[in-house]
Motif scaffolding. Structure first.
Motif, short mmCIF file in Angstrom:
data_model
loop_
_atom_site.label_atom_id
_atom_site.label_comp_id
_atom_site.label_asym_id
_atom_site.label_seq_id
_atom_site.Cartn_x
_atom_site.Cartn_y
_atom_site.Cartn_z
N ASP A 1 0.82 -1.21 0.00
CA ASP A 1 0.00 0.00 0.00
C ASP A 1 0.86 1.26 0.00
O ASP A 1 0.44 2.30 -0.49
CB ASP A 1 -0.91 0.03 1.24
CG ASP A 1 -1.87 -1.14 1.24
OD1 ASP A 1 -2.64 -1.27 0.26
OD2 ASP A 1 -1.84 -1.94 2.20
N ARG A 2 2.04 1.15 0.57
CA ARG A 2 2.92 2.30 0.68
C ARG A 2 4.35 1.80 0.88
O ARG A 2 4.57 0.72 1.42
CB ARG A 2 2.50 3.14 1.90
CG ARG A 2 3.33 4.39 2.09
CD ARG A 2 2.61 5.46 2.88
NE ARG A 2 1.49 5.94 2.09
CZ ARG A 2 0.25 6.10 2.57
NH1 ARG A 2 -0.03 5.83 3.81
NH2 ARG A 2 -0.72 6.54 1.80
N VAL A 3 5.31 2.63 0.48
CA VAL A 3 6.72 2.35 0.75
C VAL A 3 7.26 3.51 1.56
O VAL A 3 7.14 4.68 1.16
CB VAL A 3 7.55 2.17 -0.55
CG1 VAL A 3 9.03 1.99 -0.21
CG2 VAL A 3 7.04 0.98 -1.35
N LEU A 4 7.85 3.19 2.70
CA LEU A 4 8.41 4.17 3.61
C LEU A 4 9.94 4.13 3.48
O LEU A 4 10.56 3.09 3.71
CB LEU A 4 7.99 3.84 5.04
CG LEU A 4 8.33 4.84 6.13
CD1 LEU A 4 7.60 6.16 5.90
CD2 LEU A 4 7.94 4.26 7.49
N PHE A 5 10.53 5.26 3.10
CA PHE A 5 11.98 5.37 3.00
C PHE A 5 12.52 5.80 4.35
O PHE A 5 12.04 6.76 4.95
CB PHE A 5 12.36 6.41 1.94
CG PHE A 5 12.11 5.96 0.53
CD1 PHE A 5 13.16 5.54 -0.27
CD2 PHE A 5 10.82 5.95 0.00
CE1 PHE A 5 12.94 5.14 -1.58
CE2 PHE A 5 10.59 5.54 -1.31
CZ PHE A 5 11.64 5.13 -2.10
N LEU A 6 13.53 5.08 4.83
CA LEU A 6 14.09 5.29 6.17
C LEU A 6 15.59 5.56 6.09
O LEU A 6 16.40 4.63 6.12
CB LEU A 6 13.85 4.05 7.03
CG LEU A 6 12.41 3.72 7.36
CD1 LEU A 6 12.22 2.24 7.57
CD2 LEU A 6 12.00 4.51 8.58
N PRO A 7 15.99 6.82 5.98
CA PRO A 7 17.43 7.09 5.96
C PRO A 7 18.07 6.81 7.32
O PRO A 7 17.55 7.22 8.36
CB PRO A 7 17.51 8.58 5.61
CG PRO A 7 16.19 9.15 5.95
CD PRO A 7 15.18 8.04 5.86
N ALA A 8 19.17 6.10 7.29
CA ALA A 8 19.89 5.74 8.51
C ALA A 8 20.70 6.93 9.01
O ALA A 8 21.28 7.68 8.22
CB ALA A 8 20.82 4.57 8.25
N ALA A 9 20.74 7.09 10.32
CA ALA A 9 21.64 8.08 10.91
C ALA A 9 23.07 7.62 10.64
O ALA A 9 23.87 8.33 10.03
CB ALA A 9 21.37 8.25 12.40
N VAL A 10 23.39 6.40 11.08
CA VAL A 10 24.68 5.77 10.82
C VAL A 10 24.40 4.29 10.57
O VAL A 10 23.79 3.62 11.41
CB VAL A 10 25.65 5.91 12.02
CG1 VAL A 10 26.95 5.17 11.76
CG2 VAL A 10 25.91 7.37 12.34
#
Length: 187
Positions: free
Chosen positions: A31-40
């Motif tokens: 239904d959706r794609v969530l992009f999760l940028p990593a801190a490190v």
């Protein structure tokens, strides 16, 4: 809700990331794609990592206008090393969604090195995106396998091209290219 998760340093985000997300969503009925940028990232060196705020702005620019895509700064706000298990626990608690972690075959080979991998497997299902010629590790045969076009685009190649003064047009969305130029990133 079937929620796909695409994590990474996105240093910078490029068309390969976006195509991977679309293919995974189509194949798995997300239904959706969530992009999760990593801190490190725990499995990549932080050397050459653009500031979190710049990576966040590039990501937001890249997904703008696509109703399938959303971005979360959850890992950036948490700071420190970004472990998927912590992110999954929080997203499961907040959303109640069925979670699908999207990753390429190269990242799938590193799953045994993930922190608390047994717990991770209880919190999410994996969608493995394979390019032509990729071999699927035998241990991955139970995962959801998606075939994607062969795109030889990598963030490290983009950073190197910028460092050498070469164009990155068509490798990254236009807004990402403008952000790189305006902020002088990767020089």
């Amino acid at each position: 809700m079937r929620l796909g998760l695409l994590g990474g340093s996105f240093n910078p985000i490029h068309h390969g990331h976006l195509i991977t997300a679309v293919r995974a969503a189509e194949a798995a009925g997300l239904d959706r794609v969530l992009f999760l940028p990593a801190a490190v990232s725990p499995l990549k060196p932080a050397r050459g990592l653009a500031p979190a705020g710049d990576r966040w702005l590039m990501l937001k620019s890249a997904i703008r206008g696509n109703p399938l895509f959303r971005a979360s700064d959850l890992e950036l706000r948490r700071g420190g090393v970004s472990y998927s298990v912590d992110t999954l626990r929080e997203l499961k608690r907040k959303t109640g969604a069925r979670l699908y972690w999207i990753l390429g075959t190269d990242a799938a080979r590193l799953l045994p090195r993930w922190k608390s991998i047994d717990e991770v497997r209880t919190l999410t299902e994996f969608i493995i995106v394979a390019r032509p010629g990729d071999s699927i590790p035998r241990k991955m045969t139970k995962e959801f396998i998606v075939r994607a076009p062969l795109l030889e685009i990598s963030s490290s190649e983009i950073r190197e091209r910028v460092r050498k003064g070469l164009p990155v047009r068509y490798l990254v969305p236009d807004g990402v290219e403008r952000q790189i130029r305006r902020k002088g990133l990767y020089r």
